[in-house]
Design an enzyme around this catalytic site. Structure first.
Site, short mmCIF file in Angstrom:
data_model
loop_
_atom_site.label_atom_id
_atom_site.label_comp_id
_atom_site.label_asym_id
_atom_site.label_seq_id
_atom_site.Cartn_x
_atom_site.Cartn_y
_atom_site.Cartn_z
N GLU B 96 -31.54 -21.32 27.85
CA GLU B 96 -30.37 -21.93 27.40
C GLU B 96 -30.82 -23.62 27.83
O GLU B 96 -31.10 -24.09 29.09
CB GLU B 96 -29.40 -21.93 28.07
CG GLU B 96 -28.06 -22.23 28.06
CD GLU B 96 -27.04 -21.97 28.89
OE1 GLU B 96 -26.48 -23.03 29.85
OE2 GLU B 96 -26.46 -20.73 29.57
N CYS B 136 -23.83 -26.94 31.71
CA CYS B 136 -24.76 -27.38 30.60
C CYS B 136 -23.94 -26.89 29.20
O CYS B 136 -23.53 -27.99 28.35
CB CYS B 136 -24.87 -25.46 30.14
SG CYS B 136 -23.46 -24.15 31.06
#
Lengths: 358, 358
Positions: B96, B136
């Site tokens: 990620e 994120c």
């Protein structure tokens, strides 16, 4: 892969195999006709011709391509996988590359009348020689017990293969690889010829060959683990369950693994199943691995190097997952939801609602 | 990833982040205790410390490792992905890496009383500055309309951010990247400072900053597409739906995309949904992207470079698929089938039988 990619809503660019341009053209026309008949955009399917080394690599590197399906050699599949991984945007490659498809014959399967042993040997030889052995699930290894029953089976295999003649292989290059592979296997320490058929009448139709060895040689010699694409196979004689476990542990990833047994063999076979699960995508009992079915339970895939991506199958309804990506819609009003997600379930999909299948 | 890998039956080796060794140690102890309490083999979880560049790379290259989960920078994630792809046996990497998490504010969401506009601006600033923007899913882009309503919103954002103070960032290096990123963004053509808070009282606590620009500059300047990890965001003023479609088409892959609207905006928003589906793993209406839930419908993933593998999620019940491989059992007697596959369904699993969920 073409069918599942189209089913997932992806346009497909198909590179024809140079060995069968006519067949590719016929299939391409059938797909194009289906696309026209269903009123789809003609751009959803393209068929192109050319050498894999240049055109295949260029396609995999093209930023418009988002996933790749491939069937062929380990060298070519690995090269495509590397190209895809080194793009600015890496993409998945589903390459089906090599598989020895081991078959294990247990004592129980050899305890019946001689006719049964002969039939099993003939089935094995048919699986090895069908389509000149040019099937990804052709059995390249067979484990047979030592002792009388195993000897009878070996003799029956010898008899069955001796009456076979070679069939034309797809290309001169594939036939060349068959010759190189069988020469290396045949001259390996501890390997003997169990039986060989006759050369075919046509070009590139080498005589089918079956070799024999012992587990100890299989465990230590890398050459005995190389796929030979074509009508060749290796019978490995084993004595104990421990021999089989050692051999399975030593195997690379496989598309299939097959057991021939009766209920007397279940206790011997049971400890092998968890080991085989780690090595193969499909475990078969009392059948032969050639043949796949488009169904919910089908897995045509397996650990590397059988395939480059162990998580998927190339045949079966799960194959569509190769070309799908999950999207969550959080708090969207019905007016903005895609039609299949409406509460009325207008496409009649199987759904999971709060964890319950519906 | 640790939870889903353990759930899938895989042992896990966890490399602690060097910025929070104490937290890692506490979590590691909790996991180890759970493993002991449940009588699992102690080897199913290991926690190790060290620099990612050496230890992380060595782990990914180790033949015993079969899959990798990672959260961090695009450079580090890409390096791990390349290492995994170039192993003799390639393995999947679930990295990620970066996401701008665009938010689109429509006219309807700005037509109420001033208090509503102020509240929306405050929510935006809170999402940008929470955890010092080190999430994120922090919104790095917000599209606001030109004209009076958009001007009022911009003024409210300016007011809200001006009253914020910086919070300590995780490491000096992350704070350094924030400074480099905001300097590059702030000095880009057509980019102005919309508002900025005050420096924090602590070390490495830079003043949160919000910038403003126009769609035309966003479409042409790569710098405006770089993730700035930390409390910074860019407001892009748009005029037409076509502006929004152009901007969405130009976006890289994202973890989330968010829409703020009322039912008057549905006709304007509808054509954007199919475009957003191609770019994001989660589409949110009238919320803020920070926050995930472990549930069946959760997707925390998205197209590259949001994640290295678009087909999966790192949060939610589907995350277990990262660590599973299908196996078909063809014609196996019950005695040889794994227990969960027995007809009695002793583990009470949801099953698909002849295509029907059961």
């Amino acid at each position: 892969d073409t069918a599942s990619a189209l089913a997932a809503g992806c346009p497909v660019v198909f590179k024809a195999h140079n060995a069968h341009p006519g067949t590719s053209e016929l299939v391409g026309h059938a797909i194009t006709k289906a696309i026209t008949d269903h009123g789809l955009h003609p751009g959803v399917f393209s068929l192109i011709y050319g050498p894999g080394t240049s055109i295949g690599q260029a396609l995999v590197a093209d930023p418009n391509i988002k996933a790749v399906g491939f069937t062929g050699s380990q060298a070519a599949g690995t090269a495509l996988t590397r190209t895809a991984a080194n793009r600015p945007e890496p993409i998945p490659v589903y390459a089906e590359m090599s598989s020895l498809n081991p078959v294990i014959v247990f004592e129980g399967a050899l305890t019946g009348p001689t006719a049964n042993i002969d039939a099993l040997a003939q089935q094995y030889v048919a699986a090895v020689t069908g389509s000149s052995g040019q099937l990804c699930t052709s059995p390249g290894l067979l484990f047979a017990p030592t002792g009388d029953a195993g000897d009878k089976f070996a003799a029956a295999v010898n008899h069955a293969i001796t009456t076979c003649a070679g069939q034309t292989m797809l290309t001169e290059s594939i036939a060349g690889s068959w010759h190189t592979g069988t020469e290396a296997l045949g001259s390996a320490d501890g390997v003997t010829v169990l039986g060989q058929g006759a050369d075919g009448q046509t070009h590139n139709a080498p005589a089918p060959a079956i070799y024999a060895t012992q587990v100890k040689d299989f465990l230590t010699n890398e050459i005995l683990h190389q796929e030979i694409f074509g009508a060749a196979s290796l019978v490995i004689r084993y004595t104990t369950t421990s021999d089989l476990l050692d051999a399975i542990t030593r195997l690379e990833g496989q598309l299939t693994a097959t057991l021939h047994l009766t209920n007397h063999d279940y206790p011997t076979a049971a400890p092998l199943i968890p080991a085989l699960e780690q090595k193969a995508g499909r475990i078969i009992v009392n059948g032969w691995p050639t043949g796949v079915e488009v169904g919910h339970a089908m897995v045509h895939g397996g650990p590397y190097p059988a395939t480059s991506d162990t998580r998927t199958t190339s045949v079966g309804t799960l194959a569509i997952n190769r070309f799908l990506r999950p999207v969550a819609y959080q708090n969207l009003p019905t007016e903005l939801l895609p039609t299949p997600l409406h509460n009325t379930n207008p496409w009649h999909l199987n759904r999971l609602i709060n964890g319950q299948p519906t």
